[in-house]
Design a protein around this motif. Structure first.
Motif, mmCIF file in Angstrom:
data_model
loop_
_atom_site.group_PDB
_atom_site.id
_atom_site.type_symbol
_atom_site.label_atom_id
_atom_site.label_comp_id
_atom_site.label_asym_id
_atom_site.label_seq_id
_atom_site.Cartn_x
_atom_site.Cartn_y
_atom_site.Cartn_z
ATOM 1 N N GLN A 1 -2.762 -17.750 -0.247
ATOM 2 C CA GLN A 1 -2.327 -17.916 1.135
ATOM 3 C C GLN A 1 -1.817 -16.605 1.728
ATOM 4 O OE1 GLN A 1 -2.789 -20.941 2.566
ATOM 5 N NE2 GLN A 1 -2.284 -20.094 4.579
ATOM 6 N N SER A 2 -1.193 -15.765 0.907
ATOM 7 C CA SER A 2 -0.725 -14.475 1.416
ATOM 8 C C SER A 2 -1.900 -13.625 1.878
ATOM 9 C CB SER A 2 0.085 -13.731 0.346
ATOM 10 O OG SER A 2 -0.718 -13.380 -0.763
ATOM 11 N N LYS A 3 -2.986 -13.650 1.132
ATOM 12 C CA LYS A 3 -4.192 -12.894 1.514
ATOM 13 C C LYS A 3 -4.737 -13.407 2.845
ATOM 14 C CE LYS A 3 -8.985 -12.304 -0.107
ATOM 15 N NZ LYS A 3 -9.178 -10.854 -0.319
ATOM 16 N N TYR A 4 -4.840 -14.731 2.964
ATOM 17 C CA TYR A 4 -5.371 -15.336 4.178
ATOM 18 C C TYR A 4 -4.505 -14.988 5.389
ATOM 19 C CZ TYR A 4 -6.707 -18.969 7.523
ATOM 20 O OH TYR A 4 -7.107 -19.650 8.642
ATOM 21 N N ASP A 5 -3.206 -15.123 5.263
ATOM 22 C CA ASP A 5 -2.306 -14.871 6.390
ATOM 23 C C ASP A 5 -2.303 -13.403 6.801
ATOM 24 O OD1 ASP A 5 -1.715 -17.535 6.326
ATOM 25 O OD2 ASP A 5 0.398 -17.308 5.770
ATOM 26 N N LEU A 6 -2.304 -12.498 5.835
ATOM 27 C CA LEU A 6 -2.320 -11.075 6.165
ATOM 28 C C LEU A 6 -3.619 -10.676 6.852
ATOM 29 C CD1 LEU A 6 -0.666 -9.564 2.952
ATOM 30 C CD2 LEU A 6 0.297 -9.542 5.269
ATOM 31 N N LEU B 1 -7.398 -21.821 0.667
ATOM 32 C CA LEU B 1 -6.493 -21.040 1.487
ATOM 33 C C LEU B 1 -5.614 -21.893 2.390
ATOM 34 C CD1 LEU B 1 -8.848 -18.107 2.416
ATOM 35 C CD2 LEU B 1 -7.178 -18.280 0.562
ATOM 36 N N THR B 2 -5.561 -23.169 2.165
ATOM 37 C CA THR B 2 -4.685 -24.030 2.948
ATOM 38 C C THR B 2 -3.763 -24.802 2.025
ATOM 39 O OG1 THR B 2 -6.369 -25.763 2.928
ATOM 40 C CG2 THR B 2 -6.370 -24.256 4.816
ATOM 41 N N ALA B 3 -3.258 -24.109 1.008
ATOM 42 C CA ALA B 3 -2.424 -24.757 0.011
ATOM 43 C C ALA B 3 -1.117 -25.207 0.613
ATOM 44 C CB ALA B 3 -2.150 -23.795 -1.140
ATOM 45 N N THR B 4 -0.540 -26.273 0.023
ATOM 46 C CA THR B 4 0.768 -26.767 0.450
ATOM 47 C C THR B 4 1.848 -25.817 -0.031
ATOM 48 O OG1 THR B 4 -0.036 -29.022 0.286
ATOM 49 C CG2 THR B 4 2.369 -28.707 0.314
ATOM 50 N N PRO B 5 2.783 -25.421 0.837
ATOM 51 C CA PRO B 5 3.845 -24.496 0.397
ATOM 52 C C PRO B 5 4.621 -25.087 -0.766
ATOM 53 C CG PRO B 5 3.853 -24.793 2.781
ATOM 54 C CD PRO B 5 2.897 -25.809 2.221
ATOM 55 N N PRO B 6 5.114 -24.230 -1.679
ATOM 56 C CA PRO B 6 5.847 -24.709 -2.843
ATOM 57 C C PRO B 6 7.170 -25.347 -2.454
ATOM 58 C CG PRO B 6 6.054 -22.349 -2.650
ATOM 59 C CD PRO B 6 5.039 -22.780 -1.625
ATOM 60 N N ASP B 7 7.640 -26.261 -3.307
ATOM 61 C CA ASP B 7 8.946 -26.886 -3.125
ATOM 62 C C ASP B 7 10.022 -25.860 -3.437
ATOM 63 O OD1 ASP B 7 10.556 -29.866 -4.520
ATOM 64 O OD2 ASP B 7 11.268 -28.330 -3.147
ATOM 65 N N PRO B 8 10.796 -25.414 -2.439
ATOM 66 C CA PRO B 8 11.795 -24.354 -2.689
ATOM 67 C C PRO B 8 12.847 -24.735 -3.700
ATOM 68 C CG PRO B 8 12.135 -25.395 -0.545
ATOM 69 C CD PRO B 8 10.826 -25.920 -1.074
ATOM 70 N N THR B 9 13.015 -26.047 -3.970
ATOM 71 C CA THR B 9 14.045 -26.457 -4.935
ATOM 72 C C THR B 9 13.651 -26.108 -6.350
ATOM 73 O OG1 THR B 9 13.080 -28.661 -5.169
ATOM 74 C CG2 THR B 9 14.763 -28.355 -3.451
ATOM 75 N N HIS B 10 12.369 -25.788 -6.574
ATOM 76 C CA HIS B 10 11.923 -25.448 -7.918
ATOM 77 C C HIS B 10 11.731 -23.959 -8.120
ATOM 78 C CE1 HIS B 10 10.415 -29.737 -7.749
ATOM 79 N NE2 HIS B 10 11.157 -29.714 -8.828
ATOM 80 N N THR B 11 12.055 -23.129 -7.124
ATOM 81 C CA THR B 11 11.804 -21.694 -7.219
ATOM 82 C C THR B 11 12.823 -21.037 -8.142
ATOM 83 O OG1 THR B 11 10.913 -21.648 -4.996
ATOM 84 C CG2 THR B 11 11.663 -19.548 -5.920
#
Length: 308
Positions: A230-235, A40-50
């Motif tokens: 991470q969305s589950k953890y944050d919510l 649950l502490t994953a590194t956020p994705p690189d937005p350049t690859h979205t």
């Protein structure tokens, strides 16, 4: 014994996914999928690859507004409870997005008078709204449900659901399930905030995750852990409430995505479809029937005519 049952259920689910892969999902062999993790502490994705996902094409059909409906009930009758064996539950799961306006505007926006008429129809025909966790618990373990259960779900976290749908459903004693995009709860315009969500939770609603940023993770596997876990953890941290189910953005799924949802300790995954029968085999892609803004009251009722 419960751990054995959970292992059997996940095994059944994964075998079902593998069988269906050739017909419904991209042709990615499951053995080539990297091992999933629910850290649950994953590194956020690189937005350049979205990868940008284009919005669905809208094909509205204008219909007349329904006739005026009677005033809402002053009391909700006690439903008749029926015991269900584990393994199968019959209950429509409906999907809404916006509830707003006085007239039809587009597929994803149900007008307020139409929505009220739909809730009145459900009430008049003996339906009892339940949460998705209630349905899933009975599907897994067996138990009692109202004689005519129905689950009312709302995707994306639009403010109109809090302002328009929530008060109407309160009049009928109907709880709902709100699928929230995690990065929209801190002051994003036109979306609910934490305090508004907590008000709905206090009234008996349930919250699920709709991803961290509403990204199609079937096209972005590198971001799946962050979007799903991470969305589950944050919510859960923000709302101080459990988040038990995940609604796939755009209703899209593949074996890797489904595995990630299971590994992140969600009880079930929510998709799209027309069936009102839910089994262990589709636990991580439960069918939800989308209600269109153009639906007449007769078309609304016909969407789940299998269970009149």
């Amino acid at each position: 014994m419960q751990n054995n049952r959970k292992f059997q259920l996940i095994h059944i689910f994964l075998m079902s996914i593998l069988i269906l892969t050739g017909c419904h999902f991209p042709q990615t062999p499951l053995e080539t999928i990297p091992a999933a993790s629910a850290t649950l502490t994953a590194t956020p994705p690189d937005p350049t690859h979205t990868a940008e996902v284009p919005p669905p094409t809208l094909t509205p059909t204008v219909t007349a507004s329904p006739s005026p409906t009677p005033p809402p009930p002053t009391a909700t009758p006690t439903p008749v409870l029926v015991y269900h064996e584990p393994g199968e539950v019959v209950a429509p799961i409906l999907l809404y997005h916006h509830i707003d306006g006085d007239d039809y505007d587009n597929r994803y926006q149900v007008a307020v008078p139409d929505f009220r008429a739909q809730m009145q129809w459900l009430y008049d025909h003996g339906y009892t709204a339940i949460t998705i966790s209630t349905l899933v618990d009975v599907l897994l373990e067996g138990g009692e449900l109202p004689e005519k259960p129905i689950v009312l779900t709302f995707d994306d976290g639009h403010l109109s659901v809090y302002e328009k749908a929530f008060p109407i459903m309160e009049e009928y004693g109907f709880p709902g399930v709100f699928y929230i995009v995690a990065n929209r709860i801190n002051g994003s315009p036109d979306f609910v905030d934490v305090e508004q969500i907590k008000t709905m939770l206090d009234a008996g609603w349930e919250v699920g995750s709709h991803g961290y940023s509403h990204l199609d993770v079937t096209q972005n596997h590198y971001a799946a852990e962050y979007e799903i876990a991470q969305s589950k953890y944050d919510l859960q941290a923000a709302l101080e409430a459990p988040v038990n189910t995940f609604a796939y953005p755009y209703g899209l799924i593949d074996p890797y995505t489904a595995t990630m949802v299971s590994n992140a300790a969600y009880k079930a995954g929510m998709g799209l479809g027309v069936s009102i029968t839910h089994t262990w085999g589709n636990l991580f892609y439960l069918n939800r029937i989308e209600i269109y803004g153009s639906d007449s009251l007769e078309e609304f009722a016909a969407r789940f005519a299998q269970n009149p």
